[in-house]
Design an enzyme around this catalytic site. Structure first.
Site, PDB file in Angstrom:
ATOM      1  CD  GLU A 191      -3.086  -0.816   0.156  1.00 41.23           C
ATOM      2  OE1 GLU A 191      -3.143   0.306  -0.390  1.00 41.23           O
ATOM      3  OE2 GLU A 191      -3.857  -1.744  -0.142  1.00 41.23           O
ATOM      4  CB  SER A 224     -46.734 -28.591  45.051  1.00 41.63           C
ATOM      5  OG  SER A 224     -48.107 -28.914  45.202  1.00 41.63           O
TER       6      SER A 224
END
Length: 705
Positions: A108, A379
């Site tokens: 680059e 319960s």
């Protein structure tokens, strides 16, 4: 002769002088031009210096770069990410592989460390190539120029944009060092498939951190930003390999690597992840939603900070337990069934939420049933009642009531309540608390709430962390008021931890993108129940998984001490239980309140057992630790008195010290532990009769205390 000579020389001097005079205006003008040029150059230099000073004094525009936020499990693994389309995680340059740095610079911007933002040689070379080919084959943008464009500008091709790009490039070079510019570039550039920055790219393509990238992996990734769609190995492997080869050759030409290294690296086989592999899209989705809800609504984390701020949320989720939970629910529910399920597991010692399943299919329905306060616990609520009876109601494990159809009156005799046992099964004899818990006897439970007082039961529920609405009526004993699975797991966790309540915790800490802690959990322990009473209740609840207990069908699946309680209503089935390390609530039922069949009611217990064993498979079985103030004596189950030689049956029972029976069965003290407290069998009969009086009389007595 002299005259002739004199006459000849005079014109020459005149001619020379004339020529000089002829050039004088030109020389004068040239001098003026030089002076003007010098002045112009000076003005230009001053203007340039002033312009640079101006740029130096100006702040760069705010770069609105979103960073992906991450969620971690208890082991530090990423379980989710938050972002708005840009998956980005910034890392320091020191945490990026030198291979990647060299490959990027080689392809680059090879003169990155030499130029001041603009590569004049590169620009000249690109211009020559483009002129020669009459096209624009080469560009000459430096990394700094690309960074300026990506940070602050659009990619439109206008002179205004180019001018701004040049200005921002100069400012970047004046403001930051080369390493800082390179770090910003590598954390900002796009690598395709939603990955912004090298850290996200390394994780996406190779499942590793940027600092661990090899030369082959680095040269593959360095080639992608040129054209993510064209050079992505997922989109076109040939293009990707061709560009990798070019980068390797460029590095060899620059003597960054040898030609042999370039050739060998190109031939290396890369282990690319399957696109999307490792993403936790389907993992713990209900828990992830819960974390987001806590972060935003409870902790005040801004939504934008969550999705774009790069924060890190460290949670209490145990991924192995979560996998066990999801598997247990999937295995325990037929695929063809429309029934739903919820499971939540909490470490009672820390309050850490370890696993959460809010439903069977998150994609189809995101409603998290773990927090649903629309289901009756049935319960499974009874242990809270019996804890109240043990600690505040003067009852013990051998307190007895007769199991038979009973009509209870309350509200000064104006109202009646007629509970029934499951399938109308009754013992038709006096039973004690252990037997009542194991068989889930409803008559015993209502007798207990009437003897203790429902207000005390509600107060106990609040102390255990249950804040769902309840009313002080006899049906409270049977769990008729909706409670969420999350509340139940937390409440039972208090029992598992010896009566200490630890507020449930799901987020341990939150860090910003710099690693600074912006939130840290500090769970508090509160002793809300006396340890001895919590232990006695735990001992009683272990009977649920013994012969005659409602959870006995899964006892063979459990290889460790477990306490718990089943619960069944017309439309809900529960099993809430715990070991010393884990409290778990499991609920199954239909979202629309549709009735469940007896077979469907049995699905909660196997899910609980399967999950508990799998989640704790690496943890050695442990007994519940016995605190001080607890004693165990042999009793006669029929009478509730101390066992003696005259008693037919004997059972080792646990009591809070001082509440154990002192009178032996048969009224004899020989051969028994403890001494007589003056009670006799007639007093026991009277006690049974007294406990069966109207609930209102008991309530008046309780109010009068």
């Amino acid at each position: 002769m002299r005259k002739s000579t004199s006459c000849t020389n005079k014109p020459r001097r005149w001619r020379l002088s004339a020529r000089i005079e002829q050039w004088l205006p030109f020389l004068w003008r040239l001098n003026k031009l030089i002076q003007l040029a010098g002045i112009a150059l000076t003005v230009c230099l001053v203007a340039m210096a002033g312009f640079l000073l101006y740029l130096r004094a100006q702040s760069l525009p705010a770069a609105n770069i979103s960073q992906t936020s991450q969620m971690f499990d208890l082991q530090g693994h990423v379980i989710d990410t938050f972002h708005t389309g840009e998956n980005r995680r910034s890392v320091p340059l020191a945490n990026i592989s030198p291979n990647l740095v060299q490959a990027t610079l080689a392809v680059e911007d090879r003169r990155f460390r030499e130029h001041s933002g603009f590569d004049m040689k590169g620009m000249a070379r690109a211009a020559f190539v483009n002129l020669e080919s009459l096209s624009k084959k080469q560009g000459a943008s430096t990394l700094t120029q690309q960074l300026a464009r990506n940070l602050y500008l659009t990619h439109e091709r206008t002179w205004t944009r180019k001018l701004k790009e040049a200005m921002y490039t100069i400012q970047l070079e004046m403001t930051y060092s080369k390493d800082e510019i390179l770090e910003m570039y590598l954390n900002q550039i796009y690598y395709g498939h939603g990955a912004y920055g090298i850290e996200s790219a390394a994780q996406l393509y190779f499942g590793k951190s940027a600092e661990d990238l090899t030369l082959a992996e680095s040269t593959m990734l360095a080639g992608i930003p040129k054209g993510p769609k064209y050079y992505s190995p997922y989109m076109n492997m040939k293009n990707a390999k061709d560009r990798q080869k070019m980068i390797l050759q460029t590095m060899a030409d620059q003597s960054l690597i040898t030609q042999a290294e370039a050739d060998a690296t190109y031939d290396e086989l890369l282990s690319l992840r399957t696109l999307g592999e490792g993403s936790q899209e389907g993992f713990a989705p209900y828990f992830r939603d819960y974390i987001r809800l806590i972060a935003v609504d409870k902790l005040g984390i801004d939504e934008q900070l969550l999705t774009e701020g790069g924060i890190r949320i460290y949670t209490t989720l145990d991924s192995s337990m979560q996998q066990a939970a999801e598997a247990a629910v999937a295995e325990g529910m037929p695929e063809s069934s429309e029934m739903q399920a919820a499971l939540v597991a909490i470490d009672p010692r820390s309050g850490y939420v370890k696993a959460m399943v809010g439903g069977r299919n998150y994609k189809a329905n995101q409603y998290n049933r773990v927090f649903a306060k629309t289901r009756q616990p049935g319960s499974s609520f009874k242990p809270i009642l019996y804890l109240t009876a043990l600690q505040e109601g003067g009852m013990t494990p051998v307190s007895q009531f007769k199991s038979e159809p009973t009509t209870f009156t309350y509200d000064e005799g104006r109202q009646t309540y007629e509970p029934s046992n499951y399938n109308d099964k009754y013992a038709h004899e006096f039973i004690d608390m252990r037997r009542a818990i194991a068989s889930s006897d409803n008559i015993y439970a209502v007798n207990t709430v009437m003897a203790v007082g429902p207000e005390k039961v509600i107060n106990m529920a609040r102390r255990l962390g249950i804040d769902s609405p309840m009313k002080p009526v006899p049906s409270l004993a049977l769990g008729t008021f909706p409670v969420s699975p999350f509340e139940m797991a937390s409440a039972f966790g208090t029992l598992a931890f010896g009566g200490k309540r630890v507020e449930p915790t799901a987020i341990l800490r939150i860090e910003d993108r710099r690693g600074d802690v912006i939130y840290e959990a500090k769970p508090q322990e509160t002793q809300v129940v006396e340890p001895a009473h919590a232990y006695v209740l735990t001992s009683l609840m272990e009977s649920v998984f013994e012969a005659g207990g409602t959870g006995y069908r899964v006892s063979a699946m459990l290889k460790r001490p477990v306490a718990g309680k089943t619960g069944t209503t017309s439309s809900d089935a529960w099993l809430v239980g715990y070991t010393p390390e884990l409290a778990t609530a499991v609920w199954v039922g239909y979202d629309k309140g549709r009735s469940i069949t007896p077979a469907e009611a049995h699905r909660a217990a196997p899910i609980f057992a399967t999950f508990t064993e799998k989640a704790l498979e690496a943890v050695p079985p442990k007994i519940f630790p016995m605190p001080e103030g607890v004693v165990s004596v042999y009793i006669d189950p029929a009478s509730g008195l101390l066992a003696s030689a005259a008693c037919k049956d004997k059972r080792l029972e646990t009591f809070v010290a001082g509440t154990e029976p002192a009178l032996p069965c048969g009224g004899h003290s020989e051969g028994t532990a403890g001494s007589s407290n003056g009670a006799d069998l007639q007093e026991l009969e009277d006690m049974h009769e007294e406990k069966h009086r109207s609930w209102w009389s008991h309530l008046k007595r309780w109010w009068g205390e």
